[in-house]
Motif scaffolding. Structure first.
Motif, PDB file in Angstrom:
ATOM      1  N   SER A  20      31.113  32.903  38.206  1.00 33.27           N
ATOM      2  CA  SER A  20      32.540  32.973  37.905  1.00 33.27           C
ATOM      3  C   SER A  20      32.851  32.000  36.765  1.00 33.27           C
ATOM      4  CB  SER A  20      33.316  32.614  39.166  1.00 33.27           C
ATOM      5  OG  SER A  20      34.685  32.729  38.955  1.00 33.27           O
ATOM      6  N   VAL A  21      33.462  32.518  35.700  1.00 34.18           N
ATOM      7  CA  VAL A  21      33.733  31.735  34.497  1.00 34.18           C
ATOM      8  C   VAL A  21      35.238  31.686  34.258  1.00 34.18           C
ATOM      9  CG1 VAL A  21      33.383  31.633  31.992  1.00 34.18           C
ATOM     10  CG2 VAL A  21      31.512  32.381  33.481  1.00 34.18           C
ATOM     11  N   ASN A  22      35.760  30.489  34.047  1.00 33.99           N
ATOM     12  CA  ASN A  22      37.188  30.287  33.798  1.00 33.99           C
ATOM     13  C   ASN A  22      37.448  30.229  32.297  1.00 33.99           C
ATOM     14  OD1 ASN A  22      39.859  29.506  33.660  1.00 33.99           O
ATOM     15  ND2 ASN A  22      39.487  27.440  34.424  1.00 33.99           N
ATOM     16  N   LEU A  23      37.884  31.353  31.717  1.00 34.61           N
ATOM     17  CA  LEU A  23      38.220  31.380  30.293  1.00 34.61           C
ATOM     18  C   LEU A  23      39.556  30.698  30.006  1.00 34.61           C
ATOM     19  CD1 LEU A  23      37.093  34.992  29.340  1.00 34.61           C
ATOM     20  CD2 LEU A  23      35.967  32.834  28.746  1.00 34.61           C
ATOM     21  N   PHE A  60      37.524  35.024  34.318  1.00 32.05           N
ATOM     22  CA  PHE A  60      38.900  34.935  34.801  1.00 32.05           C
ATOM     23  C   PHE A  60      39.707  34.070  33.851  1.00 32.05           C
ATOM     24  CE2 PHE A  60      36.111  35.703  38.360  1.00 32.05           C
ATOM     25  CZ  PHE A  60      36.726  36.786  38.976  1.00 32.05           C
ATOM     26  N   ASP A  61      41.033  34.193  33.919  1.00 32.02           N
ATOM     27  CA  ASP A  61      41.903  33.429  33.024  1.00 32.02           C
ATOM     28  C   ASP A  61      42.455  32.158  33.665  1.00 32.02           C
ATOM     29  OD1 ASP A  61      43.732  34.506  34.791  1.00 32.02           O
ATOM     30  OD2 ASP A  61      44.925  35.526  33.266  1.00 32.02           O
ATOM     31  N   ALA A  62      42.006  31.829  34.869  1.00 31.52           N
ATOM     32  CA  ALA A  62      42.502  30.631  35.549  1.00 31.52           C
ATOM     33  C   ALA A  62      41.473  30.152  36.569  1.00 31.52           C
ATOM     34  CB  ALA A  62      43.822  30.917  36.251  1.00 31.52           C
ATOM     35  N   ALA A  63      41.440  28.835  36.782  1.00 33.40           N
ATOM     36  CA  ALA A  63      40.513  28.254  37.758  1.00 33.40           C
ATOM     37  C   ALA A  63      40.772  28.811  39.155  1.00 33.40           C
ATOM     38  CB  ALA A  63      40.630  26.733  37.762  1.00 33.40           C
ATOM     39  N   ARG A  64      42.041  29.016  39.485  1.00 35.97           N
ATOM     40  CA  ARG A  64      42.394  29.544  40.816  1.00 35.97           C
ATOM     41  C   ARG A  64      41.711  30.892  41.054  1.00 35.97           C
ATOM     42  NH1 ARG A  64      45.976  33.256  41.201  1.00 35.97           N
ATOM     43  NH2 ARG A  64      47.039  32.627  39.314  1.00 35.97           N
ATOM     44  N   LYS A  65      41.719  31.759  40.059  1.00 34.10           N
ATOM     45  CA  LYS A  65      41.100  33.084  40.200  1.00 34.10           C
ATOM     46  C   LYS A  65      39.583  32.976  40.267  1.00 34.10           C
ATOM     47  CE  LYS A  65      44.904  35.352  37.795  1.00 34.10           C
ATOM     48  NZ  LYS A  65      45.291  36.059  36.562  1.00 34.10           N
ATOM     49  N   SER A  66      39.027  32.042  39.508  1.00 38.00           N
ATOM     50  CA  SER A  66      37.588  31.807  39.546  1.00 38.00           C
ATOM     51  C   SER A  66      37.171  31.325  40.935  1.00 38.00           C
ATOM     52  CB  SER A  66      37.225  30.774  38.474  1.00 38.00           C
ATOM     53  OG  SER A  66      35.856  30.549  38.425  1.00 38.00           O
ATOM     54  N   GLU A  68      38.848  31.831  43.766  1.00 37.87           N
ATOM     55  CA  GLU A  68      39.041  32.925  44.722  1.00 37.87           C
ATOM     56  C   GLU A  68      37.855  33.882  44.725  1.00 37.87           C
ATOM     57  OE1 GLU A  68      42.832  34.491  43.488  1.00 37.87           O
ATOM     58  OE2 GLU A  68      43.947  32.886  44.499  1.00 37.87           O
ATOM     59  N   ALA A  69      37.284  34.161  43.557  1.00 43.56           N
ATOM     60  CA  ALA A  69      36.109  35.037  43.484  1.00 43.56           C
ATOM     61  C   ALA A  69      34.939  34.422  44.247  1.00 43.56           C
ATOM     62  CB  ALA A  69      35.731  35.300  42.031  1.00 43.56           C
ATOM     63  N   MET A  70      34.781  33.130  44.126  1.00 42.30           N
ATOM     64  CA  MET A  70      33.714  32.426  44.843  1.00 42.30           C
ATOM     65  C   MET A  70      33.999  32.409  46.346  1.00 42.30           C
ATOM     66  SD  MET A  70      30.965  30.511  44.566  1.00 42.30           S
ATOM     67  CE  MET A  70      30.124  29.371  45.627  1.00 42.30           C
ATOM     68  N   ASP A  72      35.837  34.355  48.195  1.00 41.11           N
ATOM     69  CA  ASP A  72      35.815  35.641  48.906  1.00 41.11           C
ATOM     70  C   ASP A  72      34.510  36.414  48.732  1.00 41.11           C
ATOM     71  OD1 ASP A  72      36.018  37.066  46.488  1.00 41.11           O
ATOM     72  OD2 ASP A  72      38.157  37.452  46.713  1.00 41.11           O
ATOM     73  N   GLY A  73      33.497  35.782  48.121  1.00 44.23           N
ATOM     74  CA  GLY A  73      32.170  36.378  48.072  1.00 44.23           C
ATOM     75  C   GLY A  73      31.889  37.275  46.886  1.00 44.23           C
ATOM     76  N   ARG A  74      32.788  37.369  45.918  1.00 43.17           N
ATOM     77  CA  ARG A  74      32.512  38.174  44.720  1.00 43.17           C
ATOM     78  C   ARG A  74      31.636  37.429  43.727  1.00 43.17           C
ATOM     79  NH1 ARG A  74      37.701  39.012  42.147  1.00 43.17           N
ATOM     80  NH2 ARG A  74      38.463  37.386  43.524  1.00 43.17           N
ATOM     81  N   ALA A  75      31.579  36.104  43.832  1.00 36.78           N
ATOM     82  CA  ALA A  75      30.760  35.277  42.942  1.00 36.78           C
ATOM     83  C   ALA A  75      29.873  34.373  43.780  1.00 36.78           C
ATOM     84  CB  ALA A  75      31.653  34.451  42.020  1.00 36.78           C
ATOM     85  N   ASP A  76      28.735  34.008  43.210  1.00 40.47           N
ATOM     86  CA  ASP A  76      27.790  33.121  43.883  1.00 40.47           C
ATOM     87  C   ASP A  76      27.914  31.682  43.397  1.00 40.47           C
ATOM     88  OD1 ASP A  76      26.465  35.380  45.150  1.00 40.47           O
ATOM     89  OD2 ASP A  76      25.596  35.794  43.176  1.00 40.47           O
ATOM     90  N   LEU A  77      28.517  31.510  42.234  1.00 33.25           N
ATOM     91  CA  LEU A  77      28.571  30.218  41.570  1.00 33.25           C
ATOM     92  C   LEU A  77      29.839  30.171  40.733  1.00 33.25           C
ATOM     93  CD1 LEU A  77      26.878  27.663  40.517  1.00 33.25           C
ATOM     94  CD2 LEU A  77      26.109  29.179  38.708  1.00 33.25           C
ATOM     95  N   CYS A  78      30.516  29.029  40.742  1.00 32.00           N
ATOM     96  CA  CYS A  78      31.669  28.859  39.849  1.00 32.00           C
ATOM     97  C   CYS A  78      31.716  27.417  39.382  1.00 32.00           C
ATOM     98  CB  CYS A  78      32.978  29.291  40.512  1.00 32.00           C
ATOM     99  SG  CYS A  78      33.475  28.339  41.939  1.00 32.00           S
ATOM    100  N   PHE A  79      32.528  27.169  38.375  1.00 33.33           N
ATOM    101  CA  PHE A  79      32.604  25.854  37.745  1.00 33.33           C
ATOM    102  C   PHE A  79      34.033  25.363  37.869  1.00 33.33           C
ATOM    103  CE2 PHE A  79      29.285  28.400  35.892  1.00 33.33           C
ATOM    104  CZ  PHE A  79      28.191  27.550  35.919  1.00 33.33           C
TER     105      PHE A  79
END
Length: 169
Positions: A20-23, A60-66, A68-70, A72-79
């Motif tokens: 998950s990447v926060n653009l 994603f366009d926000a850390a909150r969305k990044s 949430e992906a992590m 709820d299981g849509r992502a394995d890794l986020c920053f």
């Protein structure tokens, strides 16, 4: 099974590391969802390479969305910034970068140091939600803060002038 294979199976159970990447934070990532770049993109690709798995970048366009992906299981890794409130849902590593924050005040402000800003009676405006609020001095009986839903450098001077006009420092 090797240690690398065990870590890969744990971190990328689908066989692909979904990062998950926060653009929305140009310090960490830039570009478009189709062509992202930056430190977090480089880190995700390097982790995938070291684990011997492919990498899927979820932008994603926000850390909150990044987050949430992590969560709820849509992502394995986020920053993300370390946030105690999020530790119930995700595990944090040691920081890979330290970002220094600053206070923005009008050029003619009497406030010139962090100590002057963090003083009784000075109102601080922050964007609502973590991680800003977990590291910013919060409200107190002598130091209120006003939290809004958006933060930008262009709206900060207007908010400052409104606060000063209303009698708040």
């Amino acid at each position: 099974m090797t240690t690398t294979q065990r870590v890969a199976a744990d971190l990328a159970p689908t066989g692909v590391l979904r990062a998950s990447v926060n653009l929305g934070n140009p310090v960490l990532a830039q570009g478009t969802p189709e062509n992202p770049s930056g430190i977090t993109v480089d880190l995700a690709r390097e982790i995938g390479a070291r684990l011997g798995v492919g990498v899927e970048l979820l932008c994603f366009d926000a850390a909150r969305k990044s987050f949430e992906a992590m969560a709820d299981g849509r992502a394995d890794l986020c920053f993300l910034a370390v946030d105690p409130a999020r530790e119930a849902e995700v595990a944090f590593t040691a920081p890979y970068v330290v970002i220094e924050g600053v206070y923005a005040v009008p050029r003619d402000s009497a406030l010139t140091t962090a100590e002057e800003v963090d003083a009784p009676g000075v109102r601080i405006g922050v964007k609502k939600g973590p991680p800003t609020t977990c590291s910013c001095p919060g409200p107190s009986p002598t130091r209120p803060s006003c939290a809004g839903t958006r933060a930008s450098t262009s709206s900060a001077p207007r908010a400052w002038r409104r606060a000063r006009a209303s009698g708040s420092p």
